[in-house]
Structures are given as structure tokens and as C-alpha cells.
Design an enzyme around this catalytic site. Structure first.
Site, PDB file in Angstrom:
ATOM      1  CB  SER A 264      13.284 -28.637  49.161  1.00  0.00           C
ATOM      2  OG  SER A 264      14.150 -28.692  50.306  1.00  0.00           O
TER       3      SER A 264
ATOM      4  CE1 TYR B  91      17.493 -27.756  45.653  1.00  0.00           C
ATOM      5  CE2 TYR B  91      17.532 -27.444  47.955  1.00  0.00           C
ATOM      6  CZ  TYR B  91      16.929 -28.331  47.074  1.00  0.00           C
ATOM      7  OH  TYR B  91      16.419 -29.353  46.987  1.00  0.00           O
TER       8      TYR B  91
HETATM    9  P1  NDP Z   1      19.686 -37.350  42.749  1.00  0.00           P
HETATM   10  O1  NDP Z   1      20.726 -36.289  42.472  1.00  0.00           O
HETATM   11  O2  NDP Z   1      19.499 -38.659  43.105  1.00  0.00           O
HETATM   12  O3  NDP Z   1      18.363 -37.232  41.477  1.00  0.00           O
HETATM   13  C1  NDP Z   1      18.039 -36.022  40.718  1.00  0.00           C
HETATM   14  C2  NDP Z   1      17.420 -36.578  39.478  1.00  0.00           C
HETATM   15  O4  NDP Z   1      17.556 -35.140  38.737  1.00  0.00           O
HETATM   16  C3  NDP Z   1      18.632 -37.540  38.475  1.00  0.00           C
HETATM   17  O5  NDP Z   1      17.785 -38.571  38.032  1.00  0.00           O
HETATM   18  C4  NDP Z   1      18.889 -36.554  37.428  1.00  0.00           C
HETATM   19  O6  NDP Z   1      19.290 -37.370  36.288  1.00  0.00           O
HETATM   20  C5  NDP Z   1      17.970 -35.511  37.411  1.00  0.00           C
HETATM   21  N1  NDP Z   1      18.461 -34.283  36.837  1.00  0.00           N
HETATM   22  C6  NDP Z   1      19.165 -33.501  37.171  1.00  0.00           C
HETATM   23  N2  NDP Z   1      19.303 -32.368  36.420  1.00  0.00           N
HETATM   24  C7  NDP Z   1      18.588 -32.667  35.283  1.00  0.00           C
HETATM   25  C8  NDP Z   1      18.316 -32.146  33.929  1.00  0.00           C
HETATM   26  N3  NDP Z   1      18.944 -30.797  33.647  1.00  0.00           N
HETATM   27  N4  NDP Z   1      17.479 -32.743  33.139  1.00  0.00           N
HETATM   28  C9  NDP Z   1      17.073 -33.891  33.424  1.00  0.00           C
HETATM   29  N5  NDP Z   1      17.044 -34.450  34.666  1.00  0.00           N
HETATM   30  C10 NDP Z   1      17.956 -33.870  35.617  1.00  0.00           C
HETATM   31  O7  NDP Z   1      18.583 -36.316  43.842  1.00  0.00           O
HETATM   32  P2  NDP Z   1      17.365 -36.580  44.626  1.00  0.00           P
HETATM   33  O8  NDP Z   1      16.743 -37.842  44.262  1.00  0.00           O
HETATM   34  O9  NDP Z   1      17.489 -36.430  46.291  1.00  0.00           O
HETATM   35  O10 NDP Z   1      16.299 -35.637  44.209  1.00  0.00           O
HETATM   36  C11 NDP Z   1      15.231 -35.309  43.364  1.00  0.00           C
HETATM   37  C12 NDP Z   1      14.634 -34.110  43.638  1.00  0.00           C
HETATM   38  O11 NDP Z   1      14.167 -34.033  45.126  1.00  0.00           O
HETATM   39  C13 NDP Z   1      15.315 -32.776  43.283  1.00  0.00           C
HETATM   40  O12 NDP Z   1      14.232 -32.138  43.009  1.00  0.00           O
HETATM   41  C14 NDP Z   1      15.721 -32.374  44.933  1.00  0.00           C
HETATM   42  O13 NDP Z   1      15.958 -30.841  44.844  1.00  0.00           O
HETATM   43  C15 NDP Z   1      14.512 -32.777  45.670  1.00  0.00           C
HETATM   44  N6  NDP Z   1      14.655 -32.929  47.046  1.00  0.00           N
HETATM   45  C16 NDP Z   1      15.622 -33.801  47.595  1.00  0.00           C
HETATM   46  C17 NDP Z   1      15.909 -34.054  48.818  1.00  0.00           C
HETATM   47  C18 NDP Z   1      17.024 -34.773  49.505  1.00  0.00           C
HETATM   48  O14 NDP Z   1      17.490 -34.519  50.563  1.00  0.00           O
HETATM   49  N7  NDP Z   1      17.706 -35.751  48.773  1.00  0.00           N
HETATM   50  C19 NDP Z   1      15.085 -33.331  49.954  1.00  0.00           C
HETATM   51  C20 NDP Z   1      13.957 -32.526  49.252  1.00  0.00           C
HETATM   52  C21 NDP Z   1      13.925 -32.214  47.780  1.00  0.00           C
HETATM   53  P3  NDP Z   1      20.525 -37.094  35.461  1.00  0.00           P
HETATM   54  O15 NDP Z   1      21.549 -36.415  35.951  1.00  0.00           O
HETATM   55  O16 NDP Z   1      20.528 -38.388  34.552  1.00  0.00           O
HETATM   56  O17 NDP Z   1      20.080 -36.214  34.310  1.00  0.00           O
HETATM   57  C1  8X3 Z   2      16.934 -30.900  49.986  1.00  0.00           C
HETATM   58  C2  8X3 Z   2      16.870 -30.821  51.609  1.00  0.00           C
HETATM   59  O1  8X3 Z   2      17.269 -29.442  53.718  1.00  0.00           O
HETATM   60  O2  8X3 Z   2      19.312 -30.174  52.074  1.00  0.00           O
HETATM   61  O3  8X3 Z   2      16.178 -29.983  49.443  1.00  0.00           O
HETATM   62  O4  8X3 Z   2      17.883 -28.478  51.493  1.00  0.00           O
HETATM   63  S1  8X3 Z   2      18.062 -29.792  52.182  1.00  0.00           S
END
Ligand code: NDP
Ligand code: 8X3
Length: 250
Positions: free
Chosen positions: A135, A148
Site C-alpha cells: 500500500s 496499518y
Molecule cells: P476487502 O476488505 O474488500 O478484501 C480483503 C480480503 O482479505 C477479503 O477477501 C477477506 O476475506 C480477506 N481477509 C481478511 N482477513 C483474512 C484472514 N485472516 N484470512 C484470510 N483472508 C482474509 O479489501 P481490499 O480488496 O480493498 O483489500 C485487499 C488488499 O489490498 C489488502 O491487503 C489491503 O490492505 C490492500 N489495499 C487496499 C487498498 C484500498 O484502498 N482498498 C489500497 C491499498 C492496499 P474474508 O473476510 O472472507 O476472510
Molecule cells: C489502503 C490505502 O490510503 O487508505 O492501503 O491506506 S490507504
């Protein structure tokens, strides 16, 4: 046909990545805790998609993951460490410590468990690709980003260190570092189910979409085996790394 394992496939980026990579002709193993969501995805993606329930914080489940994968979904050519979460946006002195533990256990421990499990075979075959979802929060500090952001800084450095250990091996590693992306459950999770607060984060903002992330990964996987992207940072045009804040009378 190449085989990809995507963690966090039940929503957001992970779901979009599975959809795009199956459309590209990959066989995809999608993991998450919510198996019902993965089964729904399987209904649309068909036999090229294998759903496996997996909590990445469960080390013994990861130790036995290989036994849950049938031979026609082996060996794993690409690991996409996408599962992750942010919890809370309070300042460090007011944050809930159990939120911190959960972020470290998921974003750091889960990612390294799985990597340690999958990497040796890639090295033996001298072929493979690990894509970590970091991120911008791992590079730029923002208020309330405390643990985070620190977990994502770990992911960034771990990715670079992995590549360093892989010197002389044909195994690739990329850390993808997105900024603000909507259309996922990220903020709903961060704000512990306060969906109004979550949707206000994205209001009137032309944010990055999960499909943008999936398309980027599709492009990375289309590049020839001699080509490695170490890190790749992306933001919506609406976001910039601007601004160091200064408080008066401190
Ligand atoms: P979502 O919350 O939509 O997706 C997160 C996914 O992670 C879900 O499928 C969830 O599945 C899974 N997950 C969470 N905890 C666990 C666990 N303990 N075991 C297995 N699976 C897990 O968020 P995003 O798609 O936005 O995020 C995906 C990734 O991208 C993350 O690493 C996030 O930090 C990163 N990210 C997101 C950004 C954003 O702005 N959205 C920007 C930068 C990075 P379930 O709950 O079914 O287990
Ligand atoms: C997710 C993007 O800017 O909310 O990693 O941290 S931000």
C-alpha cells in the site's frame, strides 16, 4: 496452463483478480475465511476456479494447505498475497490494541506464513512469481495509519529482501502499492461495519477500482520471465502524496 493462488478472494481486489485471471486463461485457487462468497464466485467462474477456506492467521492450516489442493491445481506458479485489512483510524495513543494485533497477524504473519510455505517449491522448479499487495500507506505516513502503514512497510521491505535472497533464481517478486481504491470492503472493515462512514471516504472521488488492480496484475503476469517489477506504486489522479502538516503553538 499456469496456476495462481490468490488470498483474500472473497471480495474487493482478490475477487476482481480471480475474475480477470480466469478470463485470461489461468487456473485460480481463491482463498478466504468466507467460504460462501468463494462458492458464489466458483458458480460464475466454473472449473478453472478452486475455492479453499483459509484463515491466513492460522499457521497450522497453512502448513496443511498443500493437502487441500488437488493435483490438477499444482504446482502453484503465482502466489498473490492479497488478504489484508486495516482496523481503526484512531491515533496510536487511543487505538485498540487488539486491532493492532489483528493487522499484524493478518498483513504480516499471514503473508510470511504463506510465502514460506509456497516459495521452496518455486525455488526447486526455478520458476514462480510472488505478488504482494502492499500500500502507499507503507511509504507515506498519514494520521491514524500507525500500525496499518507499518505492516505495509514490512510487506514492501520483505518483498525487496525476498528478491535479494532469490538472486540467481528465476523467481520473481513484486510489491504492488495502491493508493485510494473504492468498490471493496476495505473501509467497511476499517470502520468496524460503520457503512455510512465507509462510503463517505469515497464520496465524490474518482477512485481506483478493483478492476484497475486486476488489470495491472494481468499486465504483470503477461510480461516475459526475464522482467521483474520490484515495486509499483499507483494512486487515483484525485490523490497525491502532498502535504506535510505543521501545527502552530505545539
Ligand atoms: P476487502 O476488505 O474488500 O478484501 C480483503 C480480503 O482479505 C477479503 O477477501 C477477506 O476475506 C480477506 N481477509 C481478511 N482477513 C483474512 C484472514 N485472516 N484470512 C484470510 N483472508 C482474509 O479489501 P481490499 O480488496 O480493498 O483489500 C485487499 C488488499 O489490498 C489488502 O491487503 C489491503 O490492505 C490492500 N489495499 C487496499 C487498498 C484500498 O484502498 N482498498 C489500497 C491499498 C492496499 P474474508 O473476510 O472472507 O476472510
Ligand atoms: C489502503 C490505502 O490510503 O487508505 O492501503 O491506506 S490507504
Amino acid at each position: 496452463m499456469k496456476i495462481v493462488l490468490v488470498t483474500g478472494a472473497s471480495s474487493g481486489f482478490g475477487e476482481a483478480i480471480c475474475q480477470k485471471l480466469v478470463a485470461d486463461g489461468f487456473k485460480v485457487i481463491g482463498t478466504a475465511r468466507r467460504f460462501d462468497k468463494l462458492k458464489q464466485l466458483q458458480q460464475t467462474l466454473g472449473d478453472a476456479f478452486l475455492p479453499i477456506q483459509l484463515d491466513v492467521t492460522d499457521k497450522s492450516a497453512i502448513d496443511h494447505l498443500n493437502q487441500l489442493i488437488p493435483d490438477n491445481f499444482k504446482p502453484i506458479d503465482v502466489l498473490i498475497n492479497n488478504a489484508g485489512l486495516a482496523l481503526g483510524l484512531e491515533p496510536a495513543y487511543a487505538a485498540d490494541f487488539s486491532d493492532w494485533e489483528m493487522m499484524v497477524n493478518t498483513n504480516v504473519m499471514g503473508l510470511i506464513y504463506l510465502t514460506r510455505q509456497v516459495l521452496p517449491e518455486m525455488v526447486t522448479r526455478n520458476s514462480g512469481y510472488i505478488i504482494n499487495i502492499g500500500s502507499i500507506a507503507g511509504t507515506y505516513a498519514y494520521k491514524g495509519g500507525n500500525v496499518y502503514g507499518a505492516t505495509k512497510a514490512f510487506v514492501r521491505q520483505f518483498s525487496l529482501n525476498l528478491r535479494t535472497d532469490l538472486a540467481g533464481k528465476a523467481v520473481r517478486v513484486t510489491n504492488l502499492e495502491p493508493g485510494l481504491c473504492g468498490g471493496t470492503e476495505f473501509s467497511n472493515v476499517r470502520f468496524h461495519g460503520d457503512n455510512d462512514k465507509a462510503s463517505s471516504v469515497y464520496q465524490d472521488i474518482n477512485y481506483i477500482t478493483p478492476q484497475d488492480i486486476a488489470n495491472t496484475i494481468s499486465w504483470l503476469l503477461s510480461m516475459p520471465a526475464h522482467f521483474n517489477v520490484n515495486t509499483m506504486e499507483m494512486m487515483p489522479v484525485a490523490q497525491t502524496p502532498a502535504g506535510l502538516s505543521v501545527a502552530k503553538h505545539v
